[in-house]
Design a protein around this motif. Structure first.
Motif, PDB file in Angstrom:
ATOM      1  N   CYS A 113       0.831  -1.209   0.000  1.00  0.00           N
ATOM      2  CA  CYS A 113       0.000   0.000   0.000  1.00  0.00           C
ATOM      3  C   CYS A 113       0.866   1.259   0.000  1.00  0.00           C
ATOM      4  O   CYS A 113       0.508   2.262  -0.632  1.00  0.00           O
ATOM      5  CB  CYS A 113      -0.958  -0.005   1.189  1.00  0.00           C
ATOM      6  SG  CYS A 113      -2.293  -1.201   1.026  1.00  0.00           S
ATOM      7  N   ASP A 150      -6.017   3.603   1.761  1.00  0.00           N
ATOM      8  CA  ASP A 150      -5.656   2.184   1.832  1.00  0.00           C
ATOM      9  C   ASP A 150      -4.401   1.991   2.678  1.00  0.00           C
ATOM     10  O   ASP A 150      -4.311   1.041   3.459  1.00  0.00           O
ATOM     11  CB  ASP A 150      -5.441   1.608   0.427  1.00  0.00           C
ATOM     12  CG  ASP A 150      -6.731   1.502  -0.367  1.00  0.00           C
ATOM     13  OD1 ASP A 150      -7.831   1.574   0.244  1.00  0.00           O
ATOM     14  OD2 ASP A 150      -6.645   1.355  -1.604  1.00  0.00           O
ATOM     15  N   ASN A 153      -5.279   2.431   6.363  1.00  0.00           N
ATOM     16  CA  ASN A 153      -5.968   1.246   6.875  1.00  0.00           C
ATOM     17  C   ASN A 153      -5.028   0.060   7.037  1.00  0.00           C
ATOM     18  O   ASN A 153      -5.166  -0.716   7.983  1.00  0.00           O
ATOM     19  CB  ASN A 153      -7.168   0.892   5.994  1.00  0.00           C
ATOM     20  CG  ASN A 153      -8.384   1.712   6.353  1.00  0.00           C
ATOM     21  OD1 ASN A 153      -8.569   2.129   7.493  1.00  0.00           O
ATOM     22  ND2 ASN A 153      -9.222   1.959   5.366  1.00  0.00           N
ATOM     23  N   THR A 163      -9.925  -0.757  11.106  1.00  0.00           N
ATOM     24  CA  THR A 163      -9.784   0.041   9.884  1.00  0.00           C
ATOM     25  C   THR A 163     -10.977   0.988   9.767  1.00  0.00           C
ATOM     26  O   THR A 163     -12.052   0.713  10.283  1.00  0.00           O
ATOM     27  CB  THR A 163      -9.694  -0.847   8.634  1.00  0.00           C
ATOM     28  OG1 THR A 163     -10.869  -1.647   8.554  1.00  0.00           O
ATOM     29  CG2 THR A 163      -8.474  -1.737   8.674  1.00  0.00           C
ATOM     30  N   ARG A 166     -13.859   4.038   4.008  1.00  0.00           N
ATOM     31  CA  ARG A 166     -13.464   5.099   3.072  1.00  0.00           C
ATOM     32  C   ARG A 166     -14.625   6.078   2.957  1.00  0.00           C
ATOM     33  O   ARG A 166     -15.734   5.694   2.649  1.00  0.00           O
ATOM     34  CB  ARG A 166     -13.138   4.489   1.727  1.00  0.00           C
ATOM     35  CG  ARG A 166     -12.508   5.476   0.774  1.00  0.00           C
ATOM     36  CD  ARG A 166     -12.193   4.823  -0.523  1.00  0.00           C
ATOM     37  NE  ARG A 166     -10.908   4.129  -0.424  1.00  0.00           N
ATOM     38  CZ  ARG A 166     -10.220   3.753  -1.476  1.00  0.00           C
ATOM     39  NH1 ARG A 166     -10.674   3.964  -2.678  1.00  0.00           N
ATOM     40  NH2 ARG A 166      -9.069   3.147  -1.315  1.00  0.00           N
TER      41      ARG A 166
END
Length: 170
Positions: A113, A150, A153, A163, A166
């Motif tokens: 990520c 991302d 998280n 997490t 979004r």
């Protein structure tokens, strides 16, 4: 006489058991402290990396930024941004933060990520080399902010945190 031998043995076993339990508890406490320290290190490194990424993007969006781009040697169809002396510290800070993040994170997903986030930031910078800050396609920013979410998280998951969903505006 037998009673005193048994009493002595029981006391000796008690001392040995107490010592073993004490060592075991100290080892557990050390392990917890070690994990806490590494968690703090990871959190600090990721925070520094994200801050460097935001400063990099902010520089890219500065109307005075001077950025050039050349074809990427290993990724056909992608451009590689290059900065002038004013922008070089932003690039160096991002690269340093990126390397530090790769050094301390344990999960490959987190590093993956982070790679996507850096590549998204570089693509925005490469776009800026040929376009004004106002003309960069919104898709580039959607990809960038999605990659940042991302990454956040992935870090939260690695640190044992829940997490975050979004948000539509992020």
């Amino acid at each position: 006489m037998t009673v005193s031998i048994i009493t002595g043995l029981v006391a000796l076993v008690g001392v040995a058991l107490g010592g073993w339990l004490s060592l075991r508890n100290q080892d557990r406490a050390w392990q917890r402290e070690h994990q806490r320290q590494w968690r703090d290190i990871r959190l600090t490194v990721c925070n520094d990396f994200l801050a460097a990424n935001r400063r990099y993007v902010a520089y890219v969006l500065d109307p005075r930024a001077s950025i050039t781009a050349l074809p990427h040697p290993r990724e056909p169809g992608h451009l590689m941004p290059f900065f002038d002396e004013m922008g070089r510290p932003y690039k160096e800070a991002l690269e340093t933060g990126f390397t530090a993040m790769r050094l301390v994170m344990e999960r490959p997903e987190t590093v993956r990520c982070g790679v996507i986030l850096v590549n998204s930031s570089r693509r925005v910078a490469a776009s800026r080399a040929t376009l004004s800050e106002a003309d960069i396609p919104s898709e580039a920013f959607e990809n960038l902010w999605g990659a940042e979410q991302d990454f956040i998280n992935a870090v939260r998951s690695e640190l044992g945190l829940v997490t975050m969903p979004r948000s539509p505006s992020a």
